[in-house]
Design a protein around this motif. Structure first.
Motif, PDB file in Angstrom:
ATOM      1  N   THR A  46       1.264 -10.417  -4.822  1.00  0.00           N
ATOM      2  CA  THR A  46       1.193 -11.176  -3.578  1.00  0.00           C
ATOM      3  C   THR A  46       2.439 -12.047  -3.416  1.00  0.00           C
ATOM      4  O   THR A  46       3.011 -12.147  -2.325  1.00  0.00           O
ATOM      5  CB  THR A  46      -0.073 -12.036  -3.547  1.00  0.00           C
ATOM      6  OG1 THR A  46      -1.225 -11.178  -3.524  1.00  0.00           O
ATOM      7  CG2 THR A  46      -0.115 -12.930  -2.318  1.00  0.00           C
TER       8      THR A  46
ATOM      9  N   GLU B 209      -3.254   2.080   5.398  1.00  0.00           N
ATOM     10  CA  GLU B 209      -2.646   2.144   4.070  1.00  0.00           C
ATOM     11  C   GLU B 209      -1.190   2.603   4.165  1.00  0.00           C
ATOM     12  O   GLU B 209      -0.314   2.073   3.471  1.00  0.00           O
ATOM     13  CB  GLU B 209      -3.433   3.094   3.168  1.00  0.00           C
ATOM     14  CG  GLU B 209      -4.765   2.552   2.698  1.00  0.00           C
ATOM     15  CD  GLU B 209      -5.423   3.461   1.673  1.00  0.00           C
ATOM     16  OE1 GLU B 209      -4.713   4.281   1.055  1.00  0.00           O
ATOM     17  OE2 GLU B 209      -6.649   3.354   1.501  1.00  0.00           O
TER      18      GLU B 209
ATOM     19  N   ALA C 195       3.445  -2.511  -0.164  1.00  0.00           N
ATOM     20  CA  ALA C 195       2.820  -3.825  -0.288  1.00  0.00           C
ATOM     21  C   ALA C 195       1.408  -3.698  -0.848  1.00  0.00           C
ATOM     22  O   ALA C 195       0.927  -4.587  -1.555  1.00  0.00           O
ATOM     23  CB  ALA C 195       2.775  -4.523   1.078  1.00  0.00           C
ATOM     24  N   TYR C 196       0.745  -2.574  -0.542  1.00  0.00           N
ATOM     25  CA  TYR C 196      -0.635  -2.352  -0.982  1.00  0.00           C
ATOM     26  C   TYR C 196      -0.735  -1.332  -2.105  1.00  0.00           C
ATOM     27  O   TYR C 196      -1.534  -1.486  -3.023  1.00  0.00           O
ATOM     28  CB  TYR C 196      -1.473  -1.894   0.214  1.00  0.00           C
ATOM     29  CG  TYR C 196      -2.890  -1.508  -0.137  1.00  0.00           C
ATOM     30  CD1 TYR C 196      -3.842  -2.474  -0.448  1.00  0.00           C
ATOM     31  CD2 TYR C 196      -3.281  -0.173  -0.150  1.00  0.00           C
ATOM     32  CE1 TYR C 196      -5.142  -2.111  -0.774  1.00  0.00           C
ATOM     33  CE2 TYR C 196      -4.577   0.199  -0.465  1.00  0.00           C
ATOM     34  CZ  TYR C 196      -5.512  -0.774  -0.775  1.00  0.00           C
ATOM     35  OH  TYR C 196      -6.793  -0.414  -1.099  1.00  0.00           O
ATOM     36  N   ASN C 197       0.073  -0.297  -2.043  1.00  0.00           N
ATOM     37  CA  ASN C 197      -0.077   0.828  -2.972  1.00  0.00           C
ATOM     38  C   ASN C 197       0.640   0.558  -4.295  1.00  0.00           C
ATOM     39  O   ASN C 197       1.610   1.215  -4.657  1.00  0.00           O
ATOM     40  CB  ASN C 197       0.466   2.112  -2.333  1.00  0.00           C
ATOM     41  CG  ASN C 197       0.158   3.334  -3.176  1.00  0.00           C
ATOM     42  OD1 ASN C 197      -0.803   3.356  -3.937  1.00  0.00           O
ATOM     43  ND2 ASN C 197       0.989   4.349  -3.050  1.00  0.00           N
TER      44      ASN C 197
ATOM     45  N   ARG D 241       2.234  -7.619   5.502  1.00  0.00           N
ATOM     46  CA  ARG D 241       1.413  -8.479   4.651  1.00  0.00           C
ATOM     47  C   ARG D 241      -0.009  -8.572   5.190  1.00  0.00           C
ATOM     48  O   ARG D 241      -0.978  -8.559   4.418  1.00  0.00           O
ATOM     49  CB  ARG D 241       2.023  -9.871   4.565  1.00  0.00           C
ATOM     50  CG  ARG D 241       3.319  -9.940   3.766  1.00  0.00           C
ATOM     51  CD  ARG D 241       4.012 -11.276   3.964  1.00  0.00           C
ATOM     52  NE  ARG D 241       3.110 -12.385   3.690  1.00  0.00           N
ATOM     53  CZ  ARG D 241       3.308 -13.624   4.125  1.00  0.00           C
ATOM     54  NH1 ARG D 241       4.375 -13.908   4.875  1.00  0.00           N
ATOM     55  NH2 ARG D 241       2.452 -14.577   3.829  1.00  0.00           N
TER      56      ARG D 241
ATOM     57  N   ALA E 217       0.919  -0.292   5.397  1.00  0.00           N
ATOM     58  CA  ALA E 217       1.139  -1.309   4.363  1.00  0.00           C
ATOM     59  C   ALA E 217       2.067  -0.812   3.271  1.00  0.00           C
ATOM     60  O   ALA E 217       2.765  -1.603   2.626  1.00  0.00           O
ATOM     61  CB  ALA E 217      -0.196  -1.745   3.765  1.00  0.00           C
TER      62      ALA E 217
ATOM     63  N   LYS F 250      -1.861  -5.346   4.375  1.00  0.00           N
ATOM     64  CA  LYS F 250      -2.262  -5.364   2.962  1.00  0.00           C
ATOM     65  C   LYS F 250      -3.491  -6.246   2.766  1.00  0.00           C
ATOM     66  O   LYS F 250      -4.442  -5.861   2.085  1.00  0.00           O
ATOM     67  CB  LYS F 250      -1.112  -5.875   2.107  1.00  0.00           C
ATOM     68  CG  LYS F 250      -1.469  -6.066   0.625  1.00  0.00           C
ATOM     69  CD  LYS F 250      -0.398  -6.858  -0.111  1.00  0.00           C
ATOM     70  CE  LYS F 250      -0.434  -8.295   0.317  1.00  0.00           C
ATOM     71  NZ  LYS F 250      -0.577  -9.269  -0.730  1.00  0.00           N
TER      72      LYS F 250
ATOM     73  N   SER G 220       5.228  -9.778  -2.394  1.00  0.00           N
ATOM     74  CA  SER G 220       5.061  -9.336  -1.010  1.00  0.00           C
ATOM     75  C   SER G 220       5.429 -10.437  -0.032  1.00  0.00           C
ATOM     76  O   SER G 220       6.059 -10.185   0.999  1.00  0.00           O
ATOM     77  CB  SER G 220       3.615  -8.882  -0.778  1.00  0.00           C
ATOM     78  OG  SER G 220       3.439  -8.395   0.534  1.00  0.00           O
TER      79      SER G 220
ATOM     80  N   ILE H  16      -3.515  -3.765  -6.868  1.00  0.00           N
ATOM     81  CA  ILE H  16      -3.707  -4.056  -5.451  1.00  0.00           C
ATOM     82  C   ILE H  16      -4.429  -2.905  -4.770  1.00  0.00           C
ATOM     83  O   ILE H  16      -5.464  -3.067  -4.145  1.00  0.00           O
ATOM     84  CB  ILE H  16      -2.355  -4.303  -4.742  1.00  0.00           C
ATOM     85  CG1 ILE H  16      -1.666  -5.532  -5.334  1.00  0.00           C
ATOM     86  CG2 ILE H  16      -2.568  -4.467  -3.246  1.00  0.00           C
ATOM     87  CD1 ILE H  16      -2.307  -6.847  -5.000  1.00  0.00           C
ATOM     88  N   SER H  17      -3.866  -1.716  -4.905  1.00  0.00           N
ATOM     89  CA  SER H  17      -4.363  -0.556  -4.179  1.00  0.00           C
ATOM     90  C   SER H  17      -5.691  -0.070  -4.718  1.00  0.00           C
ATOM     91  O   SER H  17      -5.909  -0.021  -5.926  1.00  0.00           O
ATOM     92  CB  SER H  17      -3.337   0.580  -4.254  1.00  0.00           C
ATOM     93  OG  SER H  17      -3.879   1.763  -3.724  1.00  0.00           O
TER      94      SER H  17
END
Length: 242
Positions: free
Chosen positions: A137, A213, A219-221, A149, A216, A152, A140, A225-226
């Motif tokens: 985080t 997804e 930022a997410y994967n 952001r 993002a 995500k 990001s 996080i993912s």
């Protein structure tokens, strides 16, 4: 037959004897929005195992500005600490999306864990995963635009809730992301314009999870996080710690 069935992923992984013993000291309760699990500068009195809803760990600057640094839900324990020695906690942890769960008094949990190293290891793995989330985080916040952001953040909330709706206001999202409300409104318009979500007063509705997804992206994967690489739990994946 198990002592009880729980949507919390830590509780769901406990062996039957451990779960039965823990059930004796767990208190079920509703957790409405804005309910404080722990307040900045006070000792942790209880630990919470959410079964629905989302809690935020929030940092506060000396000037009083706030920003969310971690999301907690049915994937773990709130607050994310295992000191249990009545030290002052350094952050606020509060419900941002109301739900329900179970709580245990800090001293009672300490006694429960004293001769159960397997359960303590399970909690330690959760803490490691949570602080990977915190680190990602922070990264990001430094390298991604607000709309990325926000995408995500919506995905992380979606992972921890049932259904496609997230009950959250623009003002709350602005506080959680540490930005102005107008910036959140602009970012929501970007996501709505690409038909990824629908936003109305106090509610965000997921329209296209896969495309959200993709928007993002990195930022997410990422690990921690993912949900993409997590084993399935009912409809959506949530991280498992064993």
């Amino acid at each position: 037959m198990r002592a009880f069935e729980s949507e919390n992923l830590i509780l769901s992984q406990l062996a039957d004897p451990e779960l039965l013993d823990l059930e004796r000291i767990l208190e079920p309760l509703l957790l409405p929005r804005d309910f404080e699990l722990v307040h900045l500068g006070t000792p942790v009195s209880h630990y919470y195992f959410l079964e629905n809803g989302i809690a935020s760990m929030v940092a506060t600057s000396p000037e009083g500005r706030k920003a969310e640094i971690g999301v907690l839900g049915r994937d773990g324990m709130s607050p994310p600490a295992l000191t249990m020695h009545r030290e002052q906690f350094s952050f606020d942890v509060m419900m941002q999306v109301g739900g329900h769960g179970r709580r245990v008094e800090a001293g009672a949990l300490e006694c429960f864990l004293a001769d159960r190293p397997a359960v303590r290891r399970l909690l330690s793995r959760f803490l490691h995963t949570f602080f990977v989330q915190v680190a990602n985080t922070a990264l990001s916040n430094a390298v991604h635009k607000i709309d990325v952001r926000l995408a995500k953040w919506i995905l992380m909330c979606h992972d921890r809730l049932e259904g496609e709706e997230i009950e959250i206001t623009h003002e709350y999202m602005a506080t959680m992301l540490g930005v102005r409300r107008s910036s959140v409104t602009d970012a929501l318009h970007v996501l709505e314009g690409q038909h990824l979500i629908y936003s109305t007063r106090g509610v965000v509705i997921i329209r296209n999870r896969a495309s959200l997804e993709a928007f993002a992206a990195d930022a997410y994967n990422v690990p921690g996080i993912s949900g993409r690489d997590w084993p399935q739990t009912r409809r959506r994946p949530l991280v498992m710690y064993n």
